[in-house]
Each structure stands twice: as structure tokens, then as C-alpha cells.
Design a protein around this motif. Sequence first.
Motif, PDB file in Angstrom:
ATOM      1  N   ARG A 140      10.332   8.179  -3.428  1.00  0.00           N
ATOM      2  CA  ARG A 140      10.061   8.873  -4.683  1.00  0.00           C
ATOM      3  C   ARG A 140      11.089   8.528  -5.751  1.00  0.00           C
ATOM      4  O   ARG A 140      10.748   8.347  -6.926  1.00  0.00           O
ATOM      5  CB  ARG A 140      10.035  10.389  -4.477  1.00  0.00           C
ATOM      6  CG  ARG A 140       9.476  11.132  -5.681  1.00  0.00           C
ATOM      7  CD  ARG A 140       9.465  12.639  -5.528  1.00  0.00           C
ATOM      8  NE  ARG A 140       8.644  13.259  -6.544  1.00  0.00           N
ATOM      9  CZ  ARG A 140       9.000  13.416  -7.823  1.00  0.00           C
ATOM     10  NH1 ARG A 140      10.193  13.008  -8.227  1.00  0.00           N
ATOM     11  NH2 ARG A 140       8.167  13.989  -8.684  1.00  0.00           N
TER      12      ARG A 140
ATOM     13  N   ARG B 174      -1.457   4.401  -6.764  1.00  0.00           N
ATOM     14  CA  ARG B 174      -1.685   5.304  -5.635  1.00  0.00           C
ATOM     15  C   ARG B 174      -0.361   5.844  -5.088  1.00  0.00           C
ATOM     16  O   ARG B 174      -0.279   7.004  -4.676  1.00  0.00           O
ATOM     17  CB  ARG B 174      -2.453   4.571  -4.530  1.00  0.00           C
ATOM     18  CG  ARG B 174      -3.890   4.230  -4.890  1.00  0.00           C
ATOM     19  CD  ARG B 174      -4.665   3.746  -3.674  1.00  0.00           C
ATOM     20  NE  ARG B 174      -5.981   3.253  -4.067  1.00  0.00           N
ATOM     21  CZ  ARG B 174      -6.284   1.960  -4.212  1.00  0.00           C
ATOM     22  NH1 ARG B 174      -5.364   1.042  -3.985  1.00  0.00           N
ATOM     23  NH2 ARG B 174      -7.492   1.593  -4.559  1.00  0.00           N
ATOM     24  N   THR B 175       0.668   4.993  -5.073  1.00  0.00           N
ATOM     25  CA  THR B 175       1.979   5.436  -4.604  1.00  0.00           C
ATOM     26  C   THR B 175       2.533   6.515  -5.522  1.00  0.00           C
ATOM     27  O   THR B 175       3.054   7.546  -5.062  1.00  0.00           O
ATOM     28  CB  THR B 175       2.955   4.250  -4.527  1.00  0.00           C
ATOM     29  OG1 THR B 175       2.390   3.217  -3.712  1.00  0.00           O
ATOM     30  CG2 THR B 175       4.288   4.674  -3.932  1.00  0.00           C
TER      31      THR B 175
ATOM     32  N   ASN C  27      -2.025  -0.367  -6.008  1.00  0.00           N
ATOM     33  CA  ASN C  27      -1.144   0.156  -4.962  1.00  0.00           C
ATOM     34  C   ASN C  27      -0.028   1.008  -5.560  1.00  0.00           C
ATOM     35  O   ASN C  27       0.326   2.067  -5.024  1.00  0.00           O
ATOM     36  CB  ASN C  27      -0.534  -0.994  -4.154  1.00  0.00           C
ATOM     37  CG  ASN C  27      -1.508  -1.613  -3.171  1.00  0.00           C
ATOM     38  OD1 ASN C  27      -2.573  -1.069  -2.917  1.00  0.00           O
ATOM     39  ND2 ASN C  27      -1.144  -2.758  -2.628  1.00  0.00           N
TER      40      ASN C  27
ATOM     41  N   ARG D 297       5.600   4.488   1.717  1.00  0.00           N
ATOM     42  CA  ARG D 297       6.108   5.811   2.067  1.00  0.00           C
ATOM     43  C   ARG D 297       7.025   5.785   3.295  1.00  0.00           C
ATOM     44  O   ARG D 297       7.615   6.806   3.638  1.00  0.00           O
ATOM     45  CB  ARG D 297       4.940   6.775   2.308  1.00  0.00           C
ATOM     46  CG  ARG D 297       4.096   6.969   1.049  1.00  0.00           C
ATOM     47  CD  ARG D 297       3.264   8.225   1.083  1.00  0.00           C
ATOM     48  NE  ARG D 297       2.498   8.459   2.272  1.00  0.00           N
ATOM     49  CZ  ARG D 297       1.198   8.195   2.407  1.00  0.00           C
ATOM     50  NH1 ARG D 297       0.534   7.636   1.407  1.00  0.00           N
ATOM     51  NH2 ARG D 297       0.558   8.495   3.522  1.00  0.00           N
TER      52      ARG D 297
ATOM     53  N   SER E  91       0.837  -1.196   0.000  1.00  0.00           N
ATOM     54  CA  SER E  91       0.000   0.000   0.000  1.00  0.00           C
ATOM     55  C   SER E  91       0.873   1.248   0.000  1.00  0.00           C
ATOM     56  O   SER E  91       2.028   1.227   0.439  1.00  0.00           O
ATOM     57  CB  SER E  91      -0.904   0.008   1.231  1.00  0.00           C
ATOM     58  OG  SER E  91      -0.132   0.220   2.398  1.00  0.00           O
ATOM     59  N   SER E  92       0.292   2.345  -0.477  1.00  0.00           N
ATOM     60  CA  SER E  92       1.031   3.608  -0.523  1.00  0.00           C
ATOM     61  C   SER E  92       1.521   4.018   0.860  1.00  0.00           C
ATOM     62  O   SER E  92       2.651   4.485   1.031  1.00  0.00           O
ATOM     63  CB  SER E  92       0.127   4.699  -1.112  1.00  0.00           C
ATOM     64  OG  SER E  92       0.718   5.970  -1.001  1.00  0.00           O
ATOM     65  N   GLY E  93       0.680   3.808   1.879  1.00  0.00           N
ATOM     66  CA  GLY E  93       1.062   4.188   3.232  1.00  0.00           C
ATOM     67  C   GLY E  93       2.277   3.434   3.732  1.00  0.00           C
ATOM     68  O   GLY E  93       3.121   3.993   4.451  1.00  0.00           O
TER      69      GLY E  93
ATOM     70  N   ALA F  49       0.851   8.511  -7.437  1.00  0.00           N
ATOM     71  CA  ALA F  49       0.054   9.733  -7.261  1.00  0.00           C
ATOM     72  C   ALA F  49       0.489  10.481  -5.999  1.00  0.00           C
ATOM     73  O   ALA F  49       0.565  11.717  -6.001  1.00  0.00           O
ATOM     74  CB  ALA F  49      -1.426   9.372  -7.184  1.00  0.00           C
ATOM     75  N   HIS F  50       0.788   9.751  -4.934  1.00  0.00           N
ATOM     76  CA  HIS F  50       1.240  10.405  -3.700  1.00  0.00           C
ATOM     77  C   HIS F  50       2.496  11.225  -3.932  1.00  0.00           C
ATOM     78  O   HIS F  50       2.648  12.321  -3.362  1.00  0.00           O
ATOM     79  CB  HIS F  50       1.498   9.370  -2.610  1.00  0.00           C
ATOM     80  CG  HIS F  50       2.242   9.943  -1.443  1.00  0.00           C
ATOM     81  ND1 HIS F  50       1.626  10.721  -0.477  1.00  0.00           N
ATOM     82  CD2 HIS F  50       3.570   9.905  -1.112  1.00  0.00           C
ATOM     83  CE1 HIS F  50       2.532  11.117   0.399  1.00  0.00           C
ATOM     84  NE2 HIS F  50       3.709  10.642   0.043  1.00  0.00           N
ATOM     85  N   TYR F  51       3.404  10.711  -4.762  1.00  0.00           N
ATOM     86  CA  TYR F  51       4.661  11.424  -5.009  1.00  0.00           C
ATOM     87  C   TYR F  51       4.537  12.499  -6.078  1.00  0.00           C
ATOM     88  O   TYR F  51       5.541  13.068  -6.520  1.00  0.00           O
ATOM     89  CB  TYR F  51       5.756  10.432  -5.382  1.00  0.00           C
ATOM     90  CG  TYR F  51       6.222   9.607  -4.204  1.00  0.00           C
ATOM     91  CD1 TYR F  51       6.803  10.203  -3.082  1.00  0.00           C
ATOM     92  CD2 TYR F  51       6.077   8.227  -4.196  1.00  0.00           C
ATOM     93  CE1 TYR F  51       7.228   9.446  -2.005  1.00  0.00           C
ATOM     94  CE2 TYR F  51       6.500   7.457  -3.116  1.00  0.00           C
ATOM     95  CZ  TYR F  51       7.074   8.084  -2.027  1.00  0.00           C
ATOM     96  OH  TYR F  51       7.493   7.327  -0.949  1.00  0.00           O
ATOM     97  N   GLY F  52       3.309  12.785  -6.510  1.00  0.00           N
ATOM     98  CA  GLY F  52       3.083  13.911  -7.402  1.00  0.00           C
ATOM     99  C   GLY F  52       3.082  13.584  -8.879  1.00  0.00           C
ATOM    100  O   GLY F  52       3.019  14.501  -9.713  1.00  0.00           O
TER     101      GLY F  52
END
Length: 449
Positions: free
Chosen positions: A170, A195-196, A192, A164, A159-161, A198-201
Motif C-alpha cells: 500500500r 486493480r491494485t 493491473n 499484494r 496482477s493485484s494478487g 482499488a484493492h488498497y482502498g
Amino acid sequence: MSLIIVANRAPFRLTAEGLVPAVGGLATALLPVLEARGGTWVAAAEWGEKGRTAQPRQSAIRLERVFLSEREWQGYYGGFSNRVLWPLCHYFLDKIELRREYFQDYLRVNRRFAEAVVRIYRQGDTVFVQDYHLLLLPGLLRERIRGPLGFFFHIPWPSSGVFRILPWGRALVAGVLGADLVGFHTWEYAENFLRTAAHYGFPVEGNRVRIGERTVRVEVHPLGIDTHRFHELSQSPEVGAHARSLRRLAGVDRLILGVDRLDYTKGIRERLLAYERFLQAYPHWRGRVAFFQIATPSRTQVAAYRELKRQVDEVVGRILGSFLREDWVPLRYFYQTYTQEELSAFYRAADVALITPLRDGMNLVALEYVYTSSEGVLVLSNLAGAAEYLKEALLVNPYDLDGMAAALDRALRMPQGERRERLLALKARIQVLDAQSWADRFLSSLEAG
């Protein structure tokens, strides 16, 4: 135009006659494709392998080795790959060792791989990079080559959480996004990853990720087994004779089988505890059932693996101490390596396969058992990637000892007609997942753009 496969391990083993193809896994899936196209397999050579530069016998395949120092191998492989990425991706957060020097060695070795690929690359070649050892490599190659570039991740993407947690998260995602096509075994892993990213932009739309002016596709391509090979083994008289001898060794009505590397992700200790619970909760099976657990030695230099072996040995001893009788051995524990033919005899002998990893990218043992067995029942962890495809198995939570014990009782009592119906349906699903079809599907998608 040729194909360049890049992986941590070479798909060959060294014999007195030279290098011969290995059996199973990536070698089975990719060597026929590489042979047909002509091309090169790029792999690491451990510091102890210096000087081994032999080429495969009677093959159009070239083997290119990336020679590493002891420091590089220990930091890149023993350190970042197996003490950081492996436990992180399998959700064993307490086993992660976040040491910056591991990442520095990992970066250095990925650069060494990039240099090796660029040295042999010719305009129009297709490059296909494999797995978690080489996450940075696609990005390093994208700076220097323009041909089709694919990457496949063979273990779970967490998962992205969880991902991270990594200070270098990144940079690793950007490295993967150097590829044109990124592949995973299941939609869960692919989602997953998206989403990861996307979290890093990195902008994500559907199954596509934008990085700069480029768009990277993310797809699901589940890897299976060599179905032709395992069909042959299911019919082999020699394998059948060995299976009958294993049944005689068991000396009981029903035989349960577990097959794994001795790795903390495989759930061997929890499985043995579930078998112990089964014998306690269903006493009528005592004297009528036996459990064979094969545990292949793995990463014995890593402290966590040595501790796991100690814990497993302790549970094995307790089960035997509690239930062993003069006329019945409830458990046999095989801490050794077997050939594919030998494993197939165990598959054919077993009435039930108990395959319960705590987390697994796919788990090909489950597929091998089903395709070799004539009327066995598969009890499978719902946290293995294969569970997404093998719906006719009895799916269990590998942390639920009572649930696994109940599933064993159900599997052992299952009527013959239901066993055969489930097995035929599973074999049909596995036929679609054939290993060589996997490679063809992925490369066709990559090269179609």
C-alpha cells in the motif's frame, strides 16, 4: 520553467573528455527533450563513484548526482529493487527476498532523491520520475512541490494478487499516486495497477484514481526506439560489411539470432532448450542452420544470475556435444557486450530473431531487429509487452518448447513475399512508437492536465 528527469541511472558515460551521452533506452528518448527545454537529470551515484561530479560536455543539461553509501546502494538497488521488485514484477516469486532492511534502505534513498529534487526545483518546473527504483518518490515530492509531476513504470506491473505479496504494497502504491500522471507500456499493466490501487482502498473510476482531494490519471504510452538511428544503421555500408562477415562465420543457409542480457526473465535457457528440441524434431535443418545467442553479462554479483549462467553454459555444452560436426557449428554463444553498431550487424545478418523473454515490460531488441532487418522474421514471446503491438510477428509461448521449435521451422520456411509483407507492417507499427515521440506524448499529456 524547465524539466527535471529523475532516474536511478545517469544517461551519460564517463570518458577521458568528460561525460558524453549514452546510447539507447531512456537516454535516447529523454535527452533530446531535456536538451531542448533545458533542465536537470537527477541520478544516483554508486558508492564507488564518489568524486565524479563532471558535467556533460557542450550541453544545456545539468547532471545532479545523489551520492550513496555502499550500504545504501546495496540495500536500495541490489536489495529492494533487484531482489524484491524485479522478481515480483516478472512473476519469479521464488526469487523474492522479503527483508525489511531492504525496504528501509529503499525508503531512505527515495528520501535522498526527494531532497535533491526539492533543492533544484523552481515553481512551474515539470518533474518526470522513472521506474521501479523510485516508487515512493512521487509521494515524497507531492508533499513539497506543486508543479506537474509524472511517473513512468518501465517493467510489467503484476496482477493485484501477486503485488499484494509485498508487506509494503500500500505504501508503494500511495507513493506512485503522488504523481499527476502515471504511465505504462501496455493496457494490461495499467489495468493491473488500477486493480491494485482499488484493492488498497483508493477509489478508481475508469483510468483515474482518487487519493485524498486529488485525482491521478493512468495512461498507456508505449516506448519505442530511435527509428532514425536504426534506419541509418540499416543502410550503413560498414554495418553491412560486418553482417556479411557474420554470415561467413555462420557458414550455413539460415541464421537464427537471440540477443539479451543474461537475466532469468529473458528466457535464454528455455530458448536454447527449444533450439535443441528443434534440431531433434526437424533433423533436415541440421547442417543448414546456425544459432547465434548474445548474452550480455548482468548483475554478476547476484547469486541467482551466477546460477543462471551455470545453467546456460550447461545447455550450450550439451547442444554442441550432441550436434557439432567438423563441417557445422550449430550454436555460437557470445557472453559479452556489444555496441549498437555491432548489434545492428547481427540484426542484418540474421534470417530469424528468436526473442522469447519469460516476461518483459516492452523489449526494445525486438523493435531494433525489425527496423534494421531487410527481410527477417521475428519470433516473439507473447509475454513481452511488445507483443501487444507487433502482431505480425510469430508469437509464441516462451515456456512451450515444442511450440517454439515449430515456430522456428515455420519462420525458416516462410516464403519471401510473406516475410517482406510482415516486416513492412511491423516497421510501420514501430515508426509510430518512436522513442522521442513517446517522451513528447507523455509530457504533453502531463502538462495539459
